[in-house]
Design a protein around this motif. Structure first.
Motif, short mmCIF file in Angstrom:
data_model
loop_
_atom_site.label_atom_id
_atom_site.label_comp_id
_atom_site.label_asym_id
_atom_site.label_seq_id
_atom_site.Cartn_x
_atom_site.Cartn_y
_atom_site.Cartn_z
N GLN A 142 0.83 -1.20 0.00
CA GLN A 142 0.00 0.00 0.00
C GLN A 142 0.86 1.25 0.00
O GLN A 142 0.65 2.17 -0.79
N LEU A 144 3.91 1.68 -0.96
CA LEU A 144 4.68 1.86 -2.19
C LEU A 144 3.83 2.41 -3.32
O LEU A 144 4.32 3.10 -4.21
N THR A 145 2.53 2.10 -3.29
CA THR A 145 1.69 2.54 -4.40
C THR A 145 0.91 3.81 -4.09
O THR A 145 0.67 4.60 -4.99
N LEU A 146 0.52 3.99 -2.83
CA LEU A 146 -0.37 5.11 -2.53
C LEU A 146 0.30 6.26 -1.79
O LEU A 146 -0.29 7.31 -1.64
N GLU A 147 1.54 6.06 -1.35
CA GLU A 147 2.19 7.14 -0.62
C GLU A 147 3.45 7.61 -1.33
O GLU A 147 4.06 6.85 -2.08
N GLN A 151 6.18 10.55 2.60
CA GLN A 151 5.20 9.95 3.51
C GLN A 151 5.68 8.62 4.07
O GLN A 151 5.45 8.31 5.25
N SER A 155 6.17 8.00 7.96
CA SER A 155 5.44 6.91 8.61
C SER A 155 6.39 6.01 9.37
O SER A 155 6.08 5.57 10.49
N ARG A 222 3.03 14.73 7.14
CA ARG A 222 2.80 13.54 6.32
C ARG A 222 1.41 13.55 5.70
O ARG A 222 1.24 13.22 4.52
N ASP A 223 0.41 13.96 6.49
CA ASP A 223 -0.96 13.85 6.03
C ASP A 223 -1.41 15.00 5.14
O ASP A 223 -2.46 14.93 4.52
N ARG B 62 -6.94 -1.78 -0.35
CA ARG B 62 -6.62 -0.82 0.69
C ARG B 62 -6.93 0.58 0.18
O ARG B 62 -6.73 0.86 -0.99
N SER B 64 -6.12 4.74 0.63
CA SER B 64 -5.21 5.73 1.20
C SER B 64 -6.02 6.76 1.96
O SER B 64 -7.25 6.77 1.90
N ARG B 65 -5.33 7.64 2.67
CA ARG B 65 -6.01 8.67 3.44
C ARG B 65 -6.92 9.51 2.57
O ARG B 65 -7.97 9.96 3.00
N ASP B 68 -7.75 7.15 -2.45
CA ASP B 68 -7.24 6.33 -3.55
C ASP B 68 -7.22 4.87 -3.15
O ASP B 68 -7.04 4.53 -1.99
N LYS B 70 -5.90 0.80 -3.76
CA LYS B 70 -4.93 -0.14 -4.33
C LYS B 70 -5.47 -1.55 -4.15
O LYS B 70 -5.70 -1.98 -3.02
N ILE B 72 -5.08 -5.20 -3.66
CA ILE B 72 -4.00 -6.06 -3.19
C ILE B 72 -4.10 -7.42 -3.85
O ILE B 72 -3.11 -8.02 -4.23
N LEU B 144 7.13 -3.71 -7.65
CA LEU B 144 6.75 -2.30 -7.51
C LEU B 144 7.96 -1.39 -7.38
O LEU B 144 7.91 -0.23 -7.77
N THR B 145 9.05 -1.93 -6.83
CA THR B 145 10.21 -1.06 -6.61
C THR B 145 11.26 -1.20 -7.70
O THR B 145 11.92 -0.23 -8.04
N GLY B 184 -0.45 -2.18 -9.87
CA GLY B 184 0.23 -0.98 -9.40
C GLY B 184 0.46 0.04 -10.49
O GLY B 184 1.53 0.65 -10.59
#
Lengths: 230, 230
Positions: A142, A144-147, A151, A155, A222-223, B62, B64-65, B68, B70, B72, B144-145, B184
């Motif tokens: 999560q 890696l993809t959404l932040e 962030q 975190s 961060r937020d 999942r 995000s804040r 968004d 993702k 899984i 992803l990385t 991703g």
DNA sequence: CGATGTGTTGATGTGCGTCAATAGAAGTGG
DNA sequence: CCACTTCTATTGACGCACATCAACACATCG
């Protein structure tokens, strides 16, 4: 049995084993030492043992086709690792190497599977352990993809920082480039993010010791911001 | 017990259960149906059951804040999911929703834990299942990385493509935006990558059915080019 | 004190996300 | 069965976050 081997009893995985079971499990265990950047095993190797780390630190990592490395997990003393290899066709799914001089207990998988069959308590504890690791990896995916990079770094600091009060200290147990890889960030970017947080007065950095001066401010940063490099 | 419930016996997790154990496990199981985009549970919800999918498809995701999403994991018929919740403080670590009309068996966790304690075979099968999921997530983290969007898409096609010969068909079980999230990648980028591969004569696309025309060429493209959007 | 490895900082490039417009596909109702 | 809505998919223009490349500062160690 080497004296060090008895330290293994500290592992959560083995809590609840009867003394004779522990004895049996560790009867063929040996203590190994690794220095500096020494490798322990490589992805795809035949898995014949798993490990309990007594001292130092290990990195579990994957290599891309062109040699780039991603640290999947950093192991610190008191943790076991590579248990899951038993169920993965007897092959390690990652490579492992020391990041600083390390001492660890090597436990043959042969004994382990036998005990797992007999001892459902141990199987349940291992299930609990794997579930937590699964959860951790979901968090990583999560993040890696959404932040953003910022962030993820924030975190990490927040979750390592003791929860009392509005400030606290975080110690990075490995070199910064290793931690950067763990967080899915290039070392340069990691450095820049820390510098940016320092300039904002949110943290102060002394080598691998980071003091979080304003926990709440860091969370807010961060937020809300967290992106870019500003 | 509903007739459908007996389909659960097909799950690898339950193979090897004695009939009376299976009976006990499923005695309180019920069949549920979901339509369209209906939600099943949300991340953080108290986990009281896990599931076996009979028909349709589910997405585990999942948020995000800032909302968004993702994906899984995508669940297709024959799979169980959310078993691991038992060991995670009884909370689901992800949200689940149907992506198309779905029928599934809901199995109370209460019975499950009891049986796990008694039946070490089942505990071992669950360990095997979790280990594989762990391995899958490690692959995702690496991809992803260390890989580009194009390489991830190509890898997906290659691993879904039947291994016989130099060509084969891949069916995407969900809408493309869901699959894109799983990989991703943004939906737009996914579309562009497929278009690019089509223009190269490596694949042909008809809705959610993709024909890989040149398996070997696709592999080569992934391992050499794969980056950019060219 | 040179050598080697780690960390920081600057300048530049690019992969891919974002925004926006359009084209199909699919479902809805008369 | 065909207009109309709605949703998914595609394609283009643009911007940004982060990688990359490179130079330099610092520490550690033989």
């Amino acid at each position: 049995m080497h004296e060090d081997v008895k330290g293994v009893a500290a592992a959560a995985l083995f809590s609840g084993l009867y003394p004779d079971e522990l004895e049996r499990l560790l009867s063929h265990a040996t203590v190994r030492t690794l220095k500096g950047h020494e490798a322990l095993f490589a992805e795809g190797d035949k898995a014949e043992a798993f490990y309990f780390l007594l001292a130092g630190a290990m990195r579990l990592y994957r290599l891309s086709r062109d040699g780039d490395e991603k640290v999947i997990e950093i192991i610190v003393p008191g943790q076991t690792f590579a248990e899951a290899a038993v169920f993965l066709g007897g092959r390690y799914p990652v490579s492992a190497a020391a990041v600083s001089d390390a001492r660890l207990v090597e436990i043959p998988l042969r004994d382990f599977t036998r005990i797992l069959k007999d001892n459902s308590g141990m199987a349940l504890r291992m299930l609990a352990g794997l579930s937590m690791r699964l959860h951790q990896l979901i968090n990583d995916v999560q993040a890696l993809t959404l932040e953003t990079a910022g962030q993820r770094v924030a975190s990490y600091l927040l979750e390592q920082c003791p929860p009392e009060g509005n400030s606290g200290d975080v110690h990075i147990p490995v070199h910064k480039n290793v931690m950067a890889s763990r967080l899915g960030v290039k070392a340069e970017t990691f450095s820049r993010v820390l510098a940016s947080l320092r300039d904002r007065g949110l943290i102060s950095v002394a080598g691998t010791d980071i003091h979080v001066a304003d926990r709440e401010g860091l969370r807010r940063w961060r937020d809300t911001a967290g992106g870019g490099r500003a």
